[in-house]
Motif scaffolding. Structure first.
Motif, PDB file in Angstrom:
ATOM      1  N   LEU A   1      30.720  41.468  42.341  1.00  0.00           N
ATOM      2  CA  LEU A   1      31.571  42.622  42.070  1.00  0.00           C
ATOM      3  C   LEU A   1      31.345  43.125  40.657  1.00  0.00           C
ATOM      4  N   PRO A   2      31.056  44.420  40.474  1.00  0.00           N
ATOM      5  CA  PRO A   2      30.813  44.950  39.131  1.00  0.00           C
ATOM      6  C   PRO A   2      32.106  45.181  38.371  1.00  0.00           C
ATOM      7  N   ASN A   3      32.030  45.015  37.053  1.00  0.00           N
ATOM      8  CA  ASN A   3      33.155  45.306  36.158  1.00  0.00           C
ATOM      9  C   ASN A   3      34.388  44.489  36.508  1.00  0.00           C
ATOM     10  N   VAL A   4      34.172  43.292  37.027  1.00  0.00           N
ATOM     11  CA  VAL A   4      35.264  42.390  37.394  1.00  0.00           C
ATOM     12  C   VAL A   4      35.048  41.077  36.656  1.00  0.00           C
ATOM     13  N   GLY A   5      36.094  40.594  35.983  1.00  0.00           N
ATOM     14  CA  GLY A   5      35.989  39.357  35.231  1.00  0.00           C
ATOM     15  C   GLY A   5      36.739  38.224  35.897  1.00  0.00           C
ATOM     16  N   ASP A   6      37.356  37.380  35.064  1.00  0.00           N
ATOM     17  CA  ASP A   6      38.054  36.201  35.577  1.00  0.00           C
ATOM     18  C   ASP A   6      39.535  36.444  35.836  1.00  0.00           C
ATOM     19  N   PHE A   7      40.053  37.599  35.458  1.00  0.00           N
ATOM     20  CA  PHE A   7      41.469  37.891  35.660  1.00  0.00           C
ATOM     21  C   PHE A   7      41.715  38.128  37.143  1.00  0.00           C
ATOM     22  N   ARG A   8      42.342  37.151  37.794  1.00  0.00           N
ATOM     23  CA  ARG A   8      42.549  37.235  39.234  1.00  0.00           C
ATOM     24  C   ARG A   8      43.555  36.185  39.683  1.00  0.00           C
ATOM     25  N   LEU A   9      44.035  36.369  40.897  1.00  0.00           N
ATOM     26  CA  LEU A   9      44.871  35.379  41.560  1.00  0.00           C
ATOM     27  C   LEU A   9      44.067  34.755  42.688  1.00  0.00           C
ATOM     28  N   LEU A  10      44.096  33.433  42.754  1.00  0.00           N
ATOM     29  CA  LEU A  10      43.391  32.704  43.798  1.00  0.00           C
ATOM     30  C   LEU A  10      44.389  31.883  44.603  1.00  0.00           C
ATOM     31  N   ASP A  11      44.334  32.030  45.904  1.00  0.00           N
ATOM     32  CA  ASP A  11      45.140  31.188  46.782  1.00  0.00           C
ATOM     33  C   ASP A  11      44.642  29.746  46.709  1.00  0.00           C
ATOM     34  N   ARG A  12      45.502  28.816  47.082  1.00  0.00           N
ATOM     35  CA  ARG A  12      45.127  27.400  47.035  1.00  0.00           C
ATOM     36  C   ARG A  12      43.857  27.132  47.833  1.00  0.00           C
ATOM     37  N   ARG A  13      43.625  27.858  48.920  1.00  0.00           N
ATOM     38  CA  ARG A  13      42.401  27.649  49.699  1.00  0.00           C
ATOM     39  C   ARG A  13      41.167  27.974  48.868  1.00  0.00           C
ATOM     40  N   CYS A  14      41.230  29.036  48.075  1.00  0.00           N
ATOM     41  CA  CYS A  14      40.107  29.390  47.204  1.00  0.00           C
ATOM     42  C   CYS A  14      39.892  28.331  46.131  1.00  0.00           C
TER      43      CYS A  14
END
Length: 319
Positions: free
Chosen positions: A156-169
């Motif tokens: 994904l372009p212009n996407v960093g580490d700022f995110r929410l991950l579900d426990r499965r991820c």
């Protein structure tokens, strides 16, 4: 009842962030006061900081045990620090953000809302890149375009580490133990349902970036080599093209000599050809060497990080 509340871990890698931590603490406390429907854990990963970051984290933990920390024995890098966070996070969802508040906590309710809708990976997409220099912005966007064309998975372009991950991820990422990590690519590699949330990158509240151009170039190379073998293919194609051109040139020289009696080109032509072919060979060997070096590191099977101290009491329960 508290037993039915979902737990959300906010994962924050830190390296020399003593000036930013007080601002981060206030922002997080403000966030949870406005989001009472969750149980919160704030997990700071001290990545071998040389300032007072660890002392401040210990103090924050003593005052409020929702503020947890894991301190690594030295600076292993942000990629390893995030893996340490995945290993120690206990939340049903994990939100990754920087300690300097360039990732605004005010966006977190939007991430949670998308998670509640059923998305597993809710990533923040930057609308702007803050106060980055013009050159750095251009290089970053050019790199993402190159990586998208060469990688085996969509990056994904212009996407960093700022995110929410579900426990499965999170559990899936914990299984990926390679030492030479490029987590931005791993987020895409594991798949799952994704959704973007646009946000405006904020300026640092304090301090300065610890990422140098040399480190960024190293991370970019890791990304290319971790998700594609295209450089090896390119060197093979380049070798075939050069060999074909050299063969055609040899035929032309031979024909000129035999038919028209023209003398063979002299010293300058030979030097240019030798230097060109030598350069192609060195580039090809360098690409092979990069892959071989990463293989050498991986087969040692060393741990990705080493923990020095922990402060992981159970998060404070909200009444």
């Amino acid at each position: 009842m508290n037993s039915v509340l979902k737990t959300v871990t906010i994962l924050i890698p830190c390296y020399n962030e003593e000036e930013s931590l007080p601002f981060m603490r206030e922002a997080l406390l403000q966030l949870i006061s406005e989001q009472p429907g969750y149980q919160w854990e704030f997990l700071f990963i001290n990545d071998g900081s040389r300032d007072n970051t660890l002392r401040l984290l210990e103090q924050m933990h003593q005052e409020d045990n929702r503020f947890c920390f894991v301190s690594l024995s030295r600076n292993f890098g942000k990629e390893a620090a995030m893996l340490a966070g995945f290993d120690h996070a206990r939340g049903d969802a994990v939100i990754i953000m920087d300690a300097d508040l360039q990732h605004p906590p005010t966006v977190i309710p939007q991430l949670l809302a998308a998670w509640e809708e059923g998305y597993d990976d809710v990533y923040g997409k930057r609308l702007t890149r803050g106060r980055e220099s013009w050159l750095r912005k251009k290089l970053s966007m050019g790199y993402y375009r190159l990586l998208q064309k060469m990688a085996h998975v969509e990056i994904l372009p212009n996407v960093g580490d700022f995110r929410l991950l579900d426990r499965r991820c999170v559990e899936s990422l914990k299984q990926l133990r390679e030492t030479e990590r490029y987590t931005k690519g791993l987020y895409c590699w594991i798949g799952f349902q994704k959704k973007e949330v646009p946000f405006e990158t904020q300026d640092r509240v304090a301090g300065k970036s610890t990422w140098s151009y040399r480190q960024l170039i190293g991370l970019a190379i890791d990304g290319l080599l971790s998700f594609t073998t295209a450089p090896l293919r390119i060197s093979t194609i380049l070798g075939l093209v050069v060999s074909f051109v050299a063969f055609i040139y040899m035929c032309v020289v031979l024909a000129n000599t035999l038919i028209w009696g023209e003398p063979v080109a002299g010293y300058p032509t030979i030097v240019v050809l030798i230097l060109f072919l030598g350069g192609v060979q060195l580039i090809s060997l360098g690409i092979i060497g990069e892959y071989l070096g990463k293989t050498f590191i991986e087969v040692k099977n060393r741990p990705v990080y080493v923990v020095d101290k922990k402060g992981l009491d159970n998060p404070k329960q909200e009444e």
